[in-house]
Write a protein that holds these residues in place. Sequence first.
Motif, PDB file in Angstrom:
ATOM      1  N   ASP A 149      67.089  42.939  58.348  1.00 45.95           N
ATOM      2  CA  ASP A 149      66.940  43.524  57.015  1.00 45.95           C
ATOM      3  C   ASP A 149      66.899  42.425  55.956  1.00 45.95           C
ATOM      4  OD1 ASP A 149      66.904  45.076  54.760  1.00 45.95           O
ATOM      5  OD2 ASP A 149      68.621  46.311  55.293  1.00 45.95           O
ATOM      6  N   PRO A 150      65.714  41.867  55.664  1.00 49.55           N
ATOM      7  CA  PRO A 150      65.609  40.815  54.648  1.00 49.55           C
ATOM      8  C   PRO A 150      66.066  41.280  53.273  1.00 49.55           C
ATOM      9  CG  PRO A 150      63.600  40.950  55.958  1.00 49.55           C
ATOM     10  CD  PRO A 150      64.428  42.144  56.311  1.00 49.55           C
ATOM     11  N   THR A 151      65.865  42.562  52.967  1.00 48.05           N
ATOM     12  CA  THR A 151      66.275  43.085  51.660  1.00 48.05           C
ATOM     13  C   THR A 151      67.781  43.031  51.498  1.00 48.05           C
ATOM     14  OG1 THR A 151      64.358  44.571  51.652  1.00 48.05           O
ATOM     15  CG2 THR A 151      66.145  45.054  50.111  1.00 48.05           C
ATOM     16  N   HIS A 152      68.500  43.442  52.542  1.00 51.20           N
ATOM     17  CA  HIS A 152      69.960  43.378  52.493  1.00 51.20           C
ATOM     18  C   HIS A 152      70.438  41.927  52.440  1.00 51.20           C
ATOM     19  CE1 HIS A 152      74.096  44.506  53.021  1.00 51.20           C
ATOM     20  NE2 HIS A 152      74.196  43.820  54.156  1.00 51.20           N
ATOM     21  N   ALA A 153      69.752  41.055  53.152  1.00 47.37           N
ATOM     22  CA  ALA A 153      70.111  39.636  53.119  1.00 47.37           C
ATOM     23  C   ALA A 153      69.994  39.086  51.702  1.00 47.37           C
ATOM     24  CB  ALA A 153      69.221  38.840  54.075  1.00 47.37           C
ATOM     25  N   HIS A 154      68.935  39.483  51.010  1.00 47.44           N
ATOM     26  CA  HIS A 154      68.762  39.042  49.619  1.00 47.44           C
ATOM     27  C   HIS A 154      69.840  39.644  48.726  1.00 47.44           C
ATOM     28  CE1 HIS A 154      66.693  37.731  45.993  1.00 47.44           C
ATOM     29  NE2 HIS A 154      66.748  38.974  45.521  1.00 47.44           N
ATOM     30  N   ALA A 155      70.221  40.890  48.988  1.00 43.73           N
ATOM     31  CA  ALA A 155      71.209  41.579  48.148  1.00 43.73           C
ATOM     32  C   ALA A 155      72.584  40.928  48.225  1.00 43.73           C
ATOM     33  CB  ALA A 155      71.300  43.047  48.547  1.00 43.73           C
ATOM     34  N   ILE A 156      72.915  40.311  49.355  1.00 41.95           N
ATOM     35  CA  ILE A 156      74.240  39.695  49.488  1.00 41.95           C
ATOM     36  C   ILE A 156      74.212  38.202  49.157  1.00 41.95           C
ATOM     37  CG2 ILE A 156      74.935  41.382  51.221  1.00 41.95           C
ATOM     38  CD1 ILE A 156      74.551  39.228  53.341  1.00 41.95           C
ATOM     39  N   GLY A 157      73.099  37.741  48.619  1.00 42.70           N
ATOM     40  CA  GLY A 157      73.050  36.370  48.134  1.00 42.70           C
ATOM     41  C   GLY A 157      72.312  35.379  48.999  1.00 42.70           C
ATOM     42  N   LEU A 158      71.745  35.827  50.117  1.00 43.62           N
ATOM     43  CA  LEU A 158      70.967  34.933  50.957  1.00 43.62           C
ATOM     44  C   LEU A 158      69.540  34.834  50.439  1.00 43.62           C
ATOM     45  CD1 LEU A 158      72.185  36.086  54.499  1.00 43.62           C
ATOM     46  CD2 LEU A 158      72.973  34.113  53.177  1.00 43.62           C
ATOM     47  N   ASN A 159      68.871  33.774  50.789  1.00 42.15           N
ATOM     48  CA  ASN A 159      67.485  33.556  50.368  1.00 42.15           C
ATOM     49  C   ASN A 159      66.564  33.789  51.564  1.00 42.15           C
ATOM     50  OD1 ASN A 159      64.979  32.593  49.531  1.00 42.15           O
ATOM     51  ND2 ASN A 159      65.878  30.979  48.273  1.00 42.15           N
ATOM     52  N   PRO A 160      65.899  34.960  51.628  1.00 38.99           N
ATOM     53  CA  PRO A 160      65.042  35.248  52.787  1.00 38.99           C
ATOM     54  C   PRO A 160      63.932  34.221  52.990  1.00 38.99           C
ATOM     55  CG  PRO A 160      65.452  37.246  51.518  1.00 38.99           C
ATOM     56  CD  PRO A 160      65.978  36.103  50.710  1.00 38.99           C
ATOM     57  N   ARG A 161      63.355  33.726  51.886  1.00 39.10           N
ATOM     58  CA  ARG A 161      62.287  32.733  52.026  1.00 39.10           C
ATOM     59  C   ARG A 161      62.818  31.447  52.654  1.00 39.10           C
ATOM     60  NH1 ARG A 161      58.316  32.872  46.705  1.00 39.10           N
ATOM     61  NH2 ARG A 161      57.562  35.006  46.995  1.00 39.10           N
ATOM     62  N   LEU A 162      64.011  31.046  52.231  1.00 38.59           N
ATOM     63  CA  LEU A 162      64.605  29.837  52.789  1.00 38.59           C
ATOM     64  C   LEU A 162      64.938  30.024  54.264  1.00 38.59           C
ATOM     65  CD1 LEU A 162      65.586  26.982  52.186  1.00 38.59           C
ATOM     66  CD2 LEU A 162      67.809  27.952  51.555  1.00 38.59           C
ATOM     67  N   LEU A 163      65.436  31.198  54.624  1.00 40.13           N
ATOM     68  CA  LEU A 163      65.745  31.473  56.026  1.00 40.13           C
ATOM     69  C   LEU A 163      64.471  31.510  56.868  1.00 40.13           C
ATOM     70  CD1 LEU A 163      68.511  34.205  55.630  1.00 40.13           C
ATOM     71  CD2 LEU A 163      68.817  31.837  56.390  1.00 40.13           C
ATOM     72  N   GLY A 164      63.411  32.099  56.299  1.00 38.25           N
ATOM     73  CA  GLY A 164      62.134  32.111  57.005  1.00 38.25           C
ATOM     74  C   GLY A 164      61.598  30.704  57.208  1.00 38.25           C
ATOM     75  N   ALA A 165      61.734  29.862  56.175  1.00 38.12           N
ATOM     76  CA  ALA A 165      61.296  28.469  56.287  1.00 38.12           C
ATOM     77  C   ALA A 165      62.131  27.718  57.321  1.00 38.12           C
ATOM     78  CB  ALA A 165      61.392  27.778  54.931  1.00 38.12           C
ATOM     79  N   LEU A 166      63.425  28.005  57.352  1.00 37.62           N
ATOM     80  CA  LEU A 166      64.293  27.372  58.349  1.00 37.62           C
ATOM     81  C   LEU A 166      63.862  27.755  59.759  1.00 37.62           C
ATOM     82  CD1 LEU A 166      66.849  25.832  59.230  1.00 37.62           C
ATOM     83  CD2 LEU A 166      68.135  27.957  58.902  1.00 37.62           C
TER      84      LEU A 166
END
Length: 276
Positions: A149-166
């Motif tokens: 759930d990338p949306t939930h990840a963003h909601a709790i302060g994570l950066n989905p784009r950064l995680l995808g790049a990682l």
Amino acid sequence: MVRALAATVISSVVCAILSCWLVLIGWSLMGDAVSHAVLPGVVLAYIIGAPFALGAVVFGFLAVALIGVVRDTSRVKEDATIGIVFTTLFSLGLVLISVTPSQTDLNHIIFGNLLGVAPSDLWQIAALGAVVFVTAVAKRRDLTLYAFDPTHAHAIGLNPRLLGALLLGLLALTAVTALQVVGVVLVVAMLIIPGATAYLLTDRFGRMLLIAPALAVVAAVTGLYLAYYWDTSAGGMVVLAQGVLFAAVYLVGPRHGLIATRWSAARRRRRAVRAG
């Protein structure tokens, strides 16, 4: 054989761990694209005397960037865009290999040279594998949340784009670890088959991260020994062993195997008929 076995086990474990996220997110085709797109980067790194990993990461990210640009600025769909970009970059790598004077056979990058692993190659594979393994384990919770759930990840302060790049960076490094083992052509199999096999055996992602590497190691050892005694392609036999394991799980898996699902469906139909 000892170096080949060590290189195969290391690469198989790293590829299997990463394959769990690729299968879960649906990035199998992206794995194919990145594994092929790193070829020109590896060749250019060889030409200038730079580490293979550097060239692979650069061209891995370049491939992803090109896919995003073409997808967002044209009517071409993502699957077609991925096919265009990775085949073009792969072809560029083939051209560079054909015009690059070398004392070594660069075609081993394409098809692998498992039984020709030198001590320096093994150290490189071990170092890159350790980086990918430690990073993936340390970031497994964030990457898993991003996959589900990338949306939930963003909601709790994570950066989905950064995680995808990682994840894409780890994918590029993993492709390099497997180049010497099976070559560019078969890397995608090691990046998909273990995760897909584990996915058929469990519904829990934590267990997938254990089952996939275990199956990959079994296939690696079995394939390498069969290649030794049958005098066949070592990398090809390793991937073939993974394919046989997947076929076996697909057919006779205890929960999601074809036979089990057909049997369960037949039982439900019989119960419905009796209840009716």
